[in-house]
Design a protein around this motif. Structure first.
Motif, mmCIF file in Angstrom:
data_model
loop_
_atom_site.group_PDB
_atom_site.id
_atom_site.type_symbol
_atom_site.label_atom_id
_atom_site.label_comp_id
_atom_site.label_asym_id
_atom_site.label_seq_id
_atom_site.Cartn_x
_atom_site.Cartn_y
_atom_site.Cartn_z
ATOM 1 N N THR A 69 67.037 41.078 40.633
ATOM 2 C CA THR A 69 67.697 40.005 39.886
ATOM 3 C C THR A 69 66.847 39.708 38.661
ATOM 4 O O THR A 69 65.661 40.065 38.610
ATOM 5 C CB THR A 69 67.832 38.714 40.722
ATOM 6 N N ALA A 70 67.450 39.026 37.683
ATOM 7 C CA ALA A 70 66.710 38.692 36.467
ATOM 8 C C ALA A 70 65.534 37.774 36.776
ATOM 9 O O ALA A 70 64.440 37.945 36.221
ATOM 10 C CB ALA A 70 67.643 38.050 35.449
ATOM 11 N N ASP A 71 65.745 36.805 37.651
ATOM 12 C CA ASP A 71 64.673 35.863 37.974
ATOM 13 C C ASP A 71 63.497 36.564 38.650
ATOM 14 O O ASP A 71 62.331 36.311 38.309
ATOM 15 C CB ASP A 71 65.202 34.754 38.894
ATOM 16 N N ARG A 72 63.776 37.426 39.617
ATOM 17 C CA ARG A 72 62.697 38.128 40.321
ATOM 18 C C ARG A 72 61.950 39.077 39.391
ATOM 19 O O ARG A 72 60.722 39.162 39.426
ATOM 20 C CB ARG A 72 63.268 38.899 41.506
ATOM 21 N N LEU A 73 62.705 39.782 38.557
ATOM 22 C CA LEU A 73 62.052 40.701 37.627
ATOM 23 C C LEU A 73 61.226 39.934 36.606
ATOM 24 O O LEU A 73 60.095 40.329 36.285
ATOM 25 C CB LEU A 73 63.104 41.566 36.931
ATOM 26 N N ALA A 74 61.750 38.822 36.106
ATOM 27 C CA ALA A 74 61.009 38.021 35.127
ATOM 28 C C ALA A 74 59.709 37.491 35.711
ATOM 29 O O ALA A 74 58.669 37.472 35.036
ATOM 30 C CB ALA A 74 61.882 36.868 34.642
ATOM 31 N N ALA A 75 59.757 37.084 36.981
ATOM 32 C CA ALA A 75 58.550 36.550 37.612
ATOM 33 C C ALA A 75 57.463 37.606 37.699
ATOM 34 O O ALA A 75 56.279 37.327 37.438
ATOM 35 C CB ALA A 75 58.890 36.012 39.002
ATOM 36 N N LEU A 76 57.825 38.834 38.074
ATOM 37 C CA LEU A 76 56.827 39.903 38.182
ATOM 38 C C LEU A 76 56.336 40.352 36.813
ATOM 39 O O LEU A 76 55.154 40.679 36.643
ATOM 40 C CB LEU A 76 57.412 41.078 38.954
ATOM 41 N N ILE A 77 57.234 40.397 35.825
ATOM 42 C CA ILE A 77 56.801 40.737 34.463
ATOM 43 C C ILE A 77 55.785 39.719 33.967
ATOM 44 O O ILE A 77 54.750 40.072 33.378
ATOM 45 C CB ILE A 77 58.013 40.812 33.515
ATOM 46 N N THR A 78 56.060 38.449 34.202
ATOM 47 C CA THR A 78 55.139 37.391 33.763
ATOM 48 C C THR A 78 53.768 37.567 34.393
ATOM 49 O O THR A 78 52.730 37.455 33.708
ATOM 50 C CB THR A 78 55.720 36.010 34.131
ATOM 51 N N ARG A 79 53.732 37.848 35.684
ATOM 52 C CA ARG A 79 52.447 38.048 36.350
ATOM 53 C C ARG A 79 51.734 39.292 35.821
ATOM 54 O O ARG A 79 50.508 39.286 35.608
ATOM 55 C CB ARG A 79 52.655 38.164 37.852
ATOM 56 N N ALA A 80 52.475 40.376 35.629
ATOM 57 C CA ALA A 80 51.861 41.614 35.152
ATOM 58 C C ALA A 80 51.224 41.430 33.780
ATOM 59 O O ALA A 80 50.142 41.966 33.500
ATOM 60 C CB ALA A 80 52.907 42.730 35.104
ATOM 61 N N VAL A 81 51.875 40.652 32.923
ATOM 62 C CA VAL A 81 51.403 40.475 31.551
ATOM 63 C C VAL A 81 50.284 39.437 31.462
ATOM 64 O O VAL A 81 49.341 39.599 30.685
ATOM 65 C CB VAL A 81 52.590 40.082 30.638
ATOM 66 N N ARG A 82 50.369 38.381 32.289
ATOM 67 C CA ARG A 82 49.469 37.236 32.107
ATOM 68 C C ARG A 82 48.295 37.183 33.070
ATOM 69 O O ARG A 82 47.387 36.362 32.882
ATOM 70 C CB ARG A 82 50.281 35.945 32.218
ATOM 71 N N GLU A 83 48.281 38.001 34.101
ATOM 72 C CA GLU A 83 47.147 38.003 35.019
ATOM 73 C C GLU A 83 46.124 39.045 34.560
ATOM 74 O O GLU A 83 46.370 40.257 34.673
ATOM 75 C CB GLU A 83 47.617 38.311 36.440
ATOM 76 N N PRO A 84 44.986 38.637 34.048
ATOM 77 C CA PRO A 84 44.014 39.586 33.481
ATOM 78 C C PRO A 84 43.539 40.642 34.482
ATOM 79 O O PRO A 84 43.195 41.758 34.085
ATOM 80 C CB PRO A 84 42.857 38.675 33.046
ATOM 81 N N ALA A 85 43.526 40.299 35.757
ATOM 82 C CA ALA A 85 43.026 41.246 36.754
ATOM 83 C C ALA A 85 43.854 42.523 36.788
ATOM 84 O O ALA A 85 43.320 43.600 37.082
ATOM 85 C CB ALA A 85 43.023 40.591 38.138
ATOM 86 N N ARG A 86 45.155 42.414 36.489
ATOM 87 C CA ARG A 86 46.014 43.618 36.502
ATOM 88 C C ARG A 86 45.567 44.599 35.425
ATOM 89 O O ARG A 86 45.412 45.792 35.676
ATOM 90 C CB ARG A 86 47.477 43.233 36.287
ATOM 91 N N ARG A 87 45.379 44.108 34.229
ATOM 92 C CA ARG A 87 44.993 45.005 33.130
ATOM 93 C C ARG A 87 43.557 45.514 33.315
ATOM 94 O O ARG A 87 43.263 46.671 32.981
ATOM 95 C CB ARG A 87 45.129 44.284 31.787
ATOM 96 N N THR A 88 42.684 44.690 33.864
ATOM 97 C CA THR A 88 41.311 45.137 34.117
ATOM 98 C C THR A 88 41.296 46.292 35.112
ATOM 99 O O THR A 88 40.595 47.292 34.907
ATOM 100 C CB THR A 88 40.464 43.974 34.659
ATOM 101 N N ARG A 89 42.052 46.156 36.183
ATOM 102 C CA ARG A 89 42.113 47.220 37.185
ATOM 103 C C ARG A 89 42.768 48.470 36.619
ATOM 104 O O ARG A 89 42.316 49.593 36.885
ATOM 105 C CB ARG A 89 42.886 46.719 38.411
ATOM 106 N N ALA A 90 43.826 48.283 35.832
ATOM 107 C CA ALA A 90 44.507 49.429 35.225
ATOM 108 C C ALA A 90 43.571 50.163 34.265
ATOM 109 O O ALA A 90 43.559 51.404 34.220
ATOM 110 C CB ALA A 90 45.759 48.952 34.490
ATOM 111 N N ALA A 91 42.781 49.419 33.506
ATOM 112 C CA ALA A 91 41.849 50.055 32.574
ATOM 113 C C ALA A 91 40.781 50.844 33.304
ATOM 114 O O ALA A 91 40.370 51.933 32.865
ATOM 115 C CB ALA A 91 41.209 48.986 31.686
ATOM 116 N N ALA A 92 40.301 50.322 34.438
ATOM 117 C CA ALA A 92 39.293 51.035 35.218
ATOM 118 C C ALA A 92 39.854 52.346 35.759
ATOM 119 O O ALA A 92 39.168 53.380 35.751
ATOM 120 C CB ALA A 92 38.804 50.153 36.369
ATOM 121 N N LEU A 93 41.099 52.324 36.218
ATOM 122 C CA LEU A 93 41.720 53.561 36.705
ATOM 123 C C LEU A 93 41.931 54.550 35.571
ATOM 124 O O LEU A 93 41.744 55.763 35.756
ATOM 125 C CB LEU A 93 43.049 53.234 37.379
#
Length: 431
Positions: A385-409
């Motif tokens: 759904t749009a709401d569920r997808l928007a919630a995960l997109i927001t977390r992926a973009v705004r949680e620094p730990a995601r990008r830090t882990r992705a950069a390490a990989l």
């Protein structure tokens, strides 16, 4: 030495073998890729030979999507693919036999083409090796792909994966019989078939940083590392895409590759994705793919007055074929179906992910992205759904730990050379 790479499936199943083929060619070997006609241009653009295999993978994917209803994550999706794939594999074997008969010193076989190609190579006396993109050998370490993301525990995983492995090889027995009959060879006993299968060397084209090699795997099943697609010199980003990227902050990419949706039409899926991007407050690049996604950045309509611009403004761009290697590092996050090829491209780019799996290996790779800390969660297509997808997109973009882990990989993957073990193995087979 002439190396024949045999692969079948979608772009994600074929593209890795362009990079592997180029590496083999640079080592002085003649390289030909046997695959479907829709990829002939890609193969030749990389300077590799091409041999035609029958069928179009798009037809199989579409048939699976039509036959699936409700949740496809789990045994239903796997059973549907197995039924659809039985006839597909029989036709594929005919094309593989013709391709190998045209000449090869070593056969490297992948995906659904692996066992038919092995049967052909054995019958013709050509050495061969498997080169797989999914971890299909039995293990207790993780759930087999037939269970999607759900684990049955270590013992249950091992028992189920062994049963599936035996069923998979049993299904291929008819192909082995046909190939040997076609070549005028006597049939093999079940014991002989099992012995040949047990001794066949198999390499896996993914990194141990992403999936550790299970200790209970047979010794001849080994990890090589990723085989990155070759970037052809002919590809360039069009002006619309380059201008869009330059006009604002990094966008979120949304694309489901070769995966049609079993429940949503392209129009409905496009509306959901558009709404999700707006709710998350991010710009987006939407790739049409086989799902038929499409959002126009400007949409004028004539209602008898002056043309009025639609709500879709210049914050979303629809693109067609695009280099993931070029685009993904320029994005804030990647929303995708969890296929092996797109998953690898996202990890290589070092960006967070939002996986939206449908069936087969996609739930496995999606769960892996979450466990690696790259994805904030998994959203099955059936639950989209749009709401569920928007919630995960927001977390992926705004949680620094995601990008830090992705950069390490990304850094870890950049230090690997997945093609080197294959080159060594192929040369050893030829000797």
């Amino acid at each position: 030495m002439h190396v024949l790479l045999v692969t079948s499936g979608s772009t994600g199943d074929v593209a890795p073998f362009t990079g592997l083929g180029v590496r083999l060619r640079q080592a002085g070997h003649a390289v030909t890729v046997a695959t479907h006609e829709r990829f002939a241009g890609l193969i030749r653009a990389c300077g590799l030979g091409f041999r035609h295999l029958p069928l179009d993978p798009g037809d199989m994917h579409e048939a699976c999507a039509r036959r699936l209803s409700g949740r496809a994550d789990g045994p239903l999706g796997t059973l549907t693919i197995a039924r659809q794939g039985a006839a597909y594999t029989a036709d594929l074997a005919h094309g593989i036999l013709q391709a190998v008969r045209q000449g090869a010193d070593v056969v490297v076989a992948s995906g659904q083409a692996a066992l038919p190609a092995k049967a052909v190579a054995d019958g013709l006396g050509v050495p061969s090796t498997g080169a797989l993109l999914q971890p299909v050998a039995p293990t207790g370490d993780f759930a087999p792909m037939a269970l999607g993301r759900r684990s049955a525990g270590r013992t249950g995983n091992r028992l189920i994966s062994r049963a599936l492995w035996r069923a998979f090889h049993h299904q291929s027995a008819s192909t082995v019989r046909w190939v040997r009959a076609e070549l005028g060879l006597p049939p093999l006993s079940r014991t002989a078939r099992r012995r040949l299968a047990a001794n066949w060397p198999v390499w896996y084209g993914f990194s141990p940083h992403v999936v550790s090699r299970p200790a209970d795997w047979p010794s001849q099943h080994r990890l090589a590392g990723y085989w990155w697609p070759e970037e052809t010199s002919a590809w360039r980003p069009d002006a619309r895409l380059a201008d869009f990227l330059a006009a604002g902050p990094p966008p979120v990419f949304i694309g489901f590759g070769s995966m049609p949706s079993p429940r949503a039409t392209g129009e409905r899926l496009s509306a959901v994705c558009t709404e999700a991007l707006r709710k998350a407050g991010v710009r987006g690049v939407v790739q049409a793919g086989w799902s038929g996604l499409g959002v126009e950045s400007t949409d004028a309509r004539d209602d008898g007055q002056d043309a009025i611009q639609d709500d879709v403004r210049d914050d979303i761009l629809t693109v067609g074929e695009v280099s993931h290697q070029w685009l993904f590092p320029r994005t804030a996050a990647v929303v995708h179906h969890g296929g092996c090829g797109t998953t690898a491209a996202g990890l290589r780019a070092g960006v967070p992910a939002v996986p939206v799996p449908v069936f087969y290996d996609q739930p496995f790779w999606s769960a892996r992205l979450r466990s690696l800390g790259v994805a904030p969660g998994v959203l099955p297509m059936a639950d989209l759904t749009a709401d569920r997808l928007a919630a995960l997109i927001t977390r992926a973009v705004r949680e620094p730990a995601r990008r830090t882990r992705a950069a390490a990989l990304r850094t870890a993957l950049a230090a690997e050379d997945g093609a080197a073990p294959i080159l060594e193995a192929v040369e050893a087979l030829a000797r």
